[in-house]
Design an enzyme around this catalytic site. Structure first.
Site, PDB file in Angstrom:
ATOM      1  N   GLY A 159      -4.169  11.182  36.311  1.00  0.00           N
ATOM      2  CA  GLY A 159      -3.724  12.448  35.740  1.00  0.00           C
ATOM      3  C   GLY A 159      -2.999  12.290  35.103  1.00  0.00           C
ATOM      4  N   ASN A 160      -1.665  13.572  35.134  1.00  0.00           N
ATOM      5  CA  ASN A 160      -1.044  14.280  33.818  1.00  0.00           C
ATOM      6  C   ASN A 160       0.137  14.396  34.456  1.00  0.00           C
ATOM      7  OD1 ASN A 160      -1.345  16.554  32.519  1.00  0.00           O
ATOM      8  ND2 ASN A 160      -3.190  15.791  32.217  1.00  0.00           N
ATOM      9  N   TYR A 161       1.441  15.042  33.849  1.00  0.00           N
ATOM     10  CA  TYR A 161       2.657  15.943  34.308  1.00  0.00           C
ATOM     11  C   TYR A 161       2.287  17.479  33.996  1.00  0.00           C
ATOM     12  CZ  TYR A 161       4.918  10.718  35.208  1.00  0.00           C
ATOM     13  OH  TYR A 161       5.227  10.455  35.338  1.00  0.00           O
ATOM     14  N   SER A 162       1.379  17.548  33.425  1.00  0.00           N
ATOM     15  CA  SER A 162       1.515  19.037  32.947  1.00  0.00           C
ATOM     16  C   SER A 162       1.746  20.071  34.078  1.00  0.00           C
ATOM     17  CB  SER A 162       0.141  19.289  32.655  1.00  0.00           C
ATOM     18  OG  SER A 162       0.051  20.840  32.307  1.00  0.00           O
ATOM     19  N   ALA A 185      -3.584  20.601  29.812  1.00  0.00           N
ATOM     20  CA  ALA A 185      -3.289  19.291  28.716  1.00  0.00           C
ATOM     21  C   ALA A 185      -4.472  18.524  30.418  1.00  0.00           C
ATOM     22  CB  ALA A 185      -2.380  18.454  29.973  1.00  0.00           C
TER      23      ALA A 185
END
Ligand code: CTP
Length: 402
Positions: free
Chosen positions: A208-211, A276
């Protein structure tokens, strides 16, 4: 603009409650249908009889009518409303609204309300200036509520300062402007992607990512407030949409986001790609939890579909496609190259080098770059305000005022 509008007027325990009677009278005169909801303390300052006489409806204050046991549904009330206005709003009610303390009919109605909410604080100057009040007001703003700033003047305490509830005429003017049918995106349909995507590795792990999704959700609210019907395709986020004109589709992976967004694009006038999206996903997803071994493990990744680029390929005349670019270096040239490559009309550039911009912040600082050469810098401010400015640029472009 208020003719026929359903308005909930929330009244709390402040001396300014006497002004709420006049506010109610003005709303009724404008043709609005008003339901008054009071906190118990509000009733100490002004009698429900006055308010029900002016509104033509019994005032709601308790969850049940004492003698009949009839339940007052805060949910139905919240759905009925085109707008909710809390005037006067005390520090206590603002704190409860900010923190979800639903211990009275007014705050439960607020939490159930899908319509835009306007809050007109009224309190002594030191209470208003207190860090906790200011923090709670910021929280309310971050939820998309509209704060009608109090005026400066003589207060009930005989002190002079900021804390006086705004005059009823001005509050009505704020609502009137809000419902102005010349809303720039009225009749438009907007698709927005927001948040991160999660790419499954096994049943318990993902890439995943930090969005946080905050910018996409703020854009959805801004578009809805500008009169658009919004389809918000949201990755896994812990945010709530508020406006009734936002239809939310929850997705998890880039593949799911791609399918949902492409399916909606045909009917859309505007698409804003704010998510994102993970560029890669694991080539295979294990059905069972992968066990730890002492050996190195290699995760093979396959490229995900590029949603923005696919919409760029499908774009018809009259459709507007907007992308985002989060860059760390050569920001402007990278962003322009992305705009060309994906056939976007605008690209909104954030630089990770700017303080207060990008992931997980409540603020953002962006440059909106247009295909036809325009470039507008939006200084660092709350994402809701940045969103309103972006929508303004898009609306002006659509109206031909480039
Ligand atoms: N985007 C998308 N689908 C993808 C990747 C990106 O729709 N699979 C969209 C984003 O929502 C954004 C724009 O494309 O509006 C640019 O995203 P970004 O991640 O900056 O671009 P990439 O093409 O992934 O380029 P890179 O990661 O190499 O910078």
């Amino acid at each position: 603009m208020l003719k026929g509008k359903h308005i909930i007027l929330g009244i709390t325990g402040s001396i300014a409650a006497y002004k709420a009677a006049y506010l109610l009278r003005l709303l009724i005169k404008q043709g609005a249908e008003v339901q008054v909801v009071m906190t118990p303390a509000g009733k100490e300052f002004i009698t429900p009889v006055t308010l029900s006489s002016l509104s033509g409806k019994p005032v709601v204050s308790e969850f049940f009518t004492a003698n009949t046991g009839e339940w007052h549904s805060h949910v139905d009330l919240g759905l009925w409303a085109d707008a909710m206005i809390i005037a006067p709003a005390t520090a206590s009610t603002i704190g409860k609204m900010a923190n979800g303390i639903a211990d009275n009919m007014l705050v439960t109605t607020y939490l159930s309300c899908k319509a835009p909410v306007f809050v007109a604080p009224a309190m002594d100057l030191d209470m208003y200036a207190h860090a906790s009040t200011q923090r709670n007001l910021e929280l309310l703003k971050s939820y998309g509520n509209h704060i009608i700033e109090p005026a400066t003047g003589e207060l009930a305490s005989h002190l002079t300062g900021k804390g006086r509830m705004e005059e009823p005429e001005r509050i009505v003017a704020v609502l009137d402007r809000f419902f102005d049918s010349t809303q720039p995106l009225r009749g438009k349909r907007v698709v927005i992607t927001a948040g991160p995507t999660y790419e499954k590795i096994d049943p318990v792990r993902f890439i995943g990512n930090y969005s946080s999704g905050k910018m996409g959700f703020a854009l959805a609210e801004a578009c809805a407030q500008a009169g658009a019907e919004v389809v918000l395709v949201a990755g896994p986020v812990s945010l709530c949409e508020r406006h009734a004109a936002i239809h939310r589709i929850d997705v998890e992976s880039a593949e799911e986001m791609y399918r949902a967004t492409v399916a909606e694009y045909d009917r859309a006038d505007i698409a804003i790609m704010c998510a994102a999206v993970a560029d890669y996903a694991p080539e295979t997803v294990s059905d069972v939890k992968l066990k730890r071994t002492l050996e190195e493990r290699v995760l093979r990744l396959k490229p995900n579909p590029d949603i923005a680029a696919e919409l760029g390929r499908r774009k018809r005349t009259g459709q507007l496609l907007v992308g985002f670019a989060l860059e760390t270096n050569d920001e402007e040239s990278n962003a322009r190259a992305k705009m060309e490559k994906k056939n976007l009309d605008f690209i909104v550039l954030n630089s990770l080098r700017d303080a207060g911009a990008g992931f997980r912040c409540d603020t953002n600082k962006v440059t909106v770059i247009g295909r036809e050469g325009s470039s507008v810098e939006i200084p660092c401010k709350p994402k809701a305000e940045v969103a309103a400015d972006i929508v303004d640029i898009l609306a002006r472009y659509i109206s031909g005022e480039k």
